[in-house]
Each structure stands twice: as C-alpha cells, then as structure tokens.
Design an enzyme around this catalytic site. Structure first.
Site, PDB file in Angstrom:
ATOM      1  N   GLY A 120      62.631  -4.412  94.192  1.00 20.43           N
ATOM      2  CA  GLY A 120      62.344  -5.430  93.194  1.00 20.43           C
ATOM      3  C   GLY A 120      61.355  -6.429  93.762  1.00 20.43           C
ATOM      4  O   GLY A 120      60.633  -6.149  94.719  1.00 20.43           O
ATOM      5  N   ARG A 121      61.338  -7.610  93.201  1.00 19.31           N
ATOM      6  CA  ARG A 121      60.389  -8.629  93.652  1.00 19.31           C
ATOM      7  C   ARG A 121      60.914  -9.430  94.832  1.00 19.31           C
ATOM      8  O   ARG A 121      60.143 -10.081  95.539  1.00 19.31           O
ATOM      9  CB  ARG A 121      60.042  -9.553  92.501  1.00 19.31           C
ATOM     10  CG  ARG A 121      59.334  -8.773  91.371  1.00 19.31           C
ATOM     11  CD  ARG A 121      58.969  -9.631  90.219  1.00 19.31           C
ATOM     12  NE  ARG A 121      57.956 -10.596  90.596  1.00 19.31           N
ATOM     13  CZ  ARG A 121      57.513 -11.538  89.792  1.00 19.31           C
ATOM     14  NH1 ARG A 121      57.991 -11.655  88.576  1.00 19.31           N
ATOM     15  NH2 ARG A 121      56.598 -12.380  90.188  1.00 19.31           N
TER      16      ARG A 121
ATOM     17  N   GLU B  44      59.452  -9.406  98.626  1.00 15.58           N
ATOM     18  CA  GLU B  44      58.150 -10.043  98.853  1.00 15.58           C
ATOM     19  C   GLU B  44      58.304 -11.440  99.443  1.00 15.58           C
ATOM     20  O   GLU B  44      57.539 -11.844 100.319  1.00 15.58           O
ATOM     21  CB  GLU B  44      57.373 -10.105  97.534  1.00 15.58           C
ATOM     22  CG  GLU B  44      56.008 -10.749  97.662  1.00 15.58           C
ATOM     23  CD  GLU B  44      55.272 -10.817  96.341  1.00 15.58           C
ATOM     24  OE1 GLU B  44      54.077 -11.154  96.374  1.00 15.58           O
ATOM     25  OE2 GLU B  44      55.880 -10.537  95.287  1.00 15.58           O
TER      26      GLU B  44
ATOM     27  N   CYS C  84      62.603   1.377  97.569  1.00 17.61           N
ATOM     28  CA  CYS C  84      61.464   0.843  96.814  1.00 17.61           C
ATOM     29  C   CYS C  84      60.724  -0.262  97.590  1.00 17.61           C
ATOM     30  O   CYS C  84      60.268  -0.045  98.706  1.00 17.61           O
ATOM     31  CB  CYS C  84      61.965   0.356  95.458  1.00 17.61           C
ATOM     32  SG  CYS C  84      60.697   0.223  94.183  1.00 17.61           S
ATOM     33  N   HIS C  85      60.638  -1.465  97.029  1.00 21.86           N
ATOM     34  CA  HIS C  85      59.915  -2.559  97.680  1.00 21.86           C
ATOM     35  C   HIS C  85      60.667  -3.158  98.859  1.00 21.86           C
ATOM     36  O   HIS C  85      60.129  -4.006  99.568  1.00 21.86           O
ATOM     37  CB  HIS C  85      59.588  -3.658  96.662  1.00 21.86           C
ATOM     38  CG  HIS C  85      58.460  -3.311  95.742  1.00 21.86           C
ATOM     39  ND1 HIS C  85      58.624  -2.449  94.679  1.00 21.86           N
ATOM     40  CD2 HIS C  85      57.167  -3.676  95.743  1.00 21.86           C
ATOM     41  CE1 HIS C  85      57.459  -2.316  94.053  1.00 21.86           C
ATOM     42  NE2 HIS C  85      56.560  -3.049  94.677  1.00 21.86           N
TER      43      HIS C  85
ATOM     44  N   TYR D  51      58.217   2.357  97.422  1.00 17.69           N
ATOM     45  CA  TYR D  51      57.386   2.435  96.223  1.00 17.69           C
ATOM     46  C   TYR D  51      55.997   2.909  96.654  1.00 17.69           C
ATOM     47  O   TYR D  51      55.446   2.420  97.651  1.00 17.69           O
ATOM     48  CB  TYR D  51      57.322   1.067  95.538  1.00 17.69           C
ATOM     49  CG  TYR D  51      56.580   1.118  94.238  1.00 17.69           C
ATOM     50  CD1 TYR D  51      57.119   1.797  93.144  1.00 17.69           C
ATOM     51  CD2 TYR D  51      55.334   0.524  94.104  1.00 17.69           C
ATOM     52  CE1 TYR D  51      56.424   1.872  91.950  1.00 17.69           C
ATOM     53  CE2 TYR D  51      54.638   0.592  92.904  1.00 17.69           C
ATOM     54  CZ  TYR D  51      55.184   1.280  91.833  1.00 17.69           C
ATOM     55  OH  TYR D  51      54.496   1.359  90.646  1.00 17.69           O
TER      56      TYR D  51
END
Length: 197
Positions: free
Chosen positions: A89-90, A93, A119-120, A139
């Site tokens: 997800g975000r 980051e 993923c992320h 990802y």
C-alpha cells in the site's frame, strides 16, 4: 505447532487486503500477531487503501476500511518476536522515514527470522538495506528499487531462505503458504468424519 509471535508493520493507507488477510489468517491458525504503527497505540486505527488492477498502466486506489491496531509501537522489542510481516500500500513509502521502523526490520534479517513482505512493502526492505544479495519481488514498478538496493529481482511469489515476497494481494494463497512453511506451521487437512446413515 507452537504459536509464534509475529510483528506486523502497518501505517496509514496500508493496502486493505494486504493487512487484513494476513492479520486474520495468521491469527486463525493460532499465531499471536501484534499490528503496530509509529506514533500510534493499541486501539488506534489506520485508514486503508484498496488497490485494484483494472487494466490501467498502474493500480487504481479507493478508500478502504479502518484497520485497528492491537499493540503500541513504542512497546515493541523486536527480539521478542519470531517473525515479521510487511504489507504494501502507500504506508511503506513514509514508514521508511522512521529510524525505529528500519531498525526493527534489520533485526529480523540479522537474526535470520522469517519475514513476509508484499507489494510496496519491499520499499521498507530496500530502505533498511537488507536486500543485498537477496532474491525477492514486489510490485513490478519497484524492480529498480530492489536492484538499486543490491537485490535480485524475481517474478511471482519468491522465497529466499526465510524471506518470502509477493507482488500484490492476488499472491496471498501461495505467499501465505510459503510463510507458514517458514514458520513451521502445520495445517492438517484431515478428511471429515463420515456422516452416520
């Protein structure tokens, strides 16, 4: 099977499926999962984001649910955990800007404990400088991040020792199965008892 204590690193706008499914699945098979987020305590929530794959050049993002944390981040002592889960997800980051998060991630690699990353989430592993010489995935747009961090990129669910990585939530069945194997979790699929006539 002995129950394992697992640390799950969440954050605002963590991917909905990627935090909910492993949290619930790991608890379902008897493991104790502590979901934490920097600057938050047990009972606080993280809003989630739903990432979908609808034929565009990248994923789409929609509002998800409120994911409730069940442990205080400041109370985490990594040595007390048997394994780590890093959803995507975000959140990764900005989670990678917290020194304490990076130190926690490094502990699991230094101690050769099982790590499941999706993923992320691989952004956190790259920032923690733990990918050098490791084979992993995430990802697809993060292949450059992995290679820049010294890792080798792979397609699909990948296991390198105690590190299990997947590209996104559609990988859940194989990704979770590989992680459970790393944990030594045995699931007995016994035949159901025959019904009496």
């Amino acid at each position: 099977m002995s129950s394992q204590r697992i640390l799950l690193l969440a954050g605002d706008f963590v991917e909905d499926y990627e935090v909910m499914v492993p949290f619930q699945a790991l608890e379902m098979v008897g493991h104790e999962v502590h979901a934490v987020c920097p600057d938050k305590e047990s009972g606080d929530t993280c809003p989630t984001a739903i990432h979908d794959f609808e034929g565009d050049q990248t994923y789409t993002e929609k509002p998800g649910h409120q994911f409730e944390l069940n442990h205080d981040f400041d109370a985490v002592e990594p040595s007390e955990y048997d394994a780590l889960v890093v959803p995507g997800g975000r959140a990764p980051e900005y989670l990678r800007t917290y020194d304490a998060v990076l130190e926690h991630v490094r502990h699991f690699f230094e101690a050769d404990k099982p790590v499941a990353c999706l993923c992320h989430g691989v952004q956190l592993l790259a920032a923690a400088d733990v990918l050098d010489g490791r084979t992993c995935t995430g990802y697809p747009a993060l292949e450059t991040d992995v290679r820049t961090a010294g890792g080798d990129w792979a397609e699909g669910v990948t296991r390198d020792g105690n590190l299990v990585t997947g590209q996104a939530w559609p990988d859940h069945p194989e990704w979770l199965a590989q992680f459970l194997e790393c944990l030594g979790t045995d699931i007995d699929h016994a035949e159901p008892a025959a019904a009496d006539d």
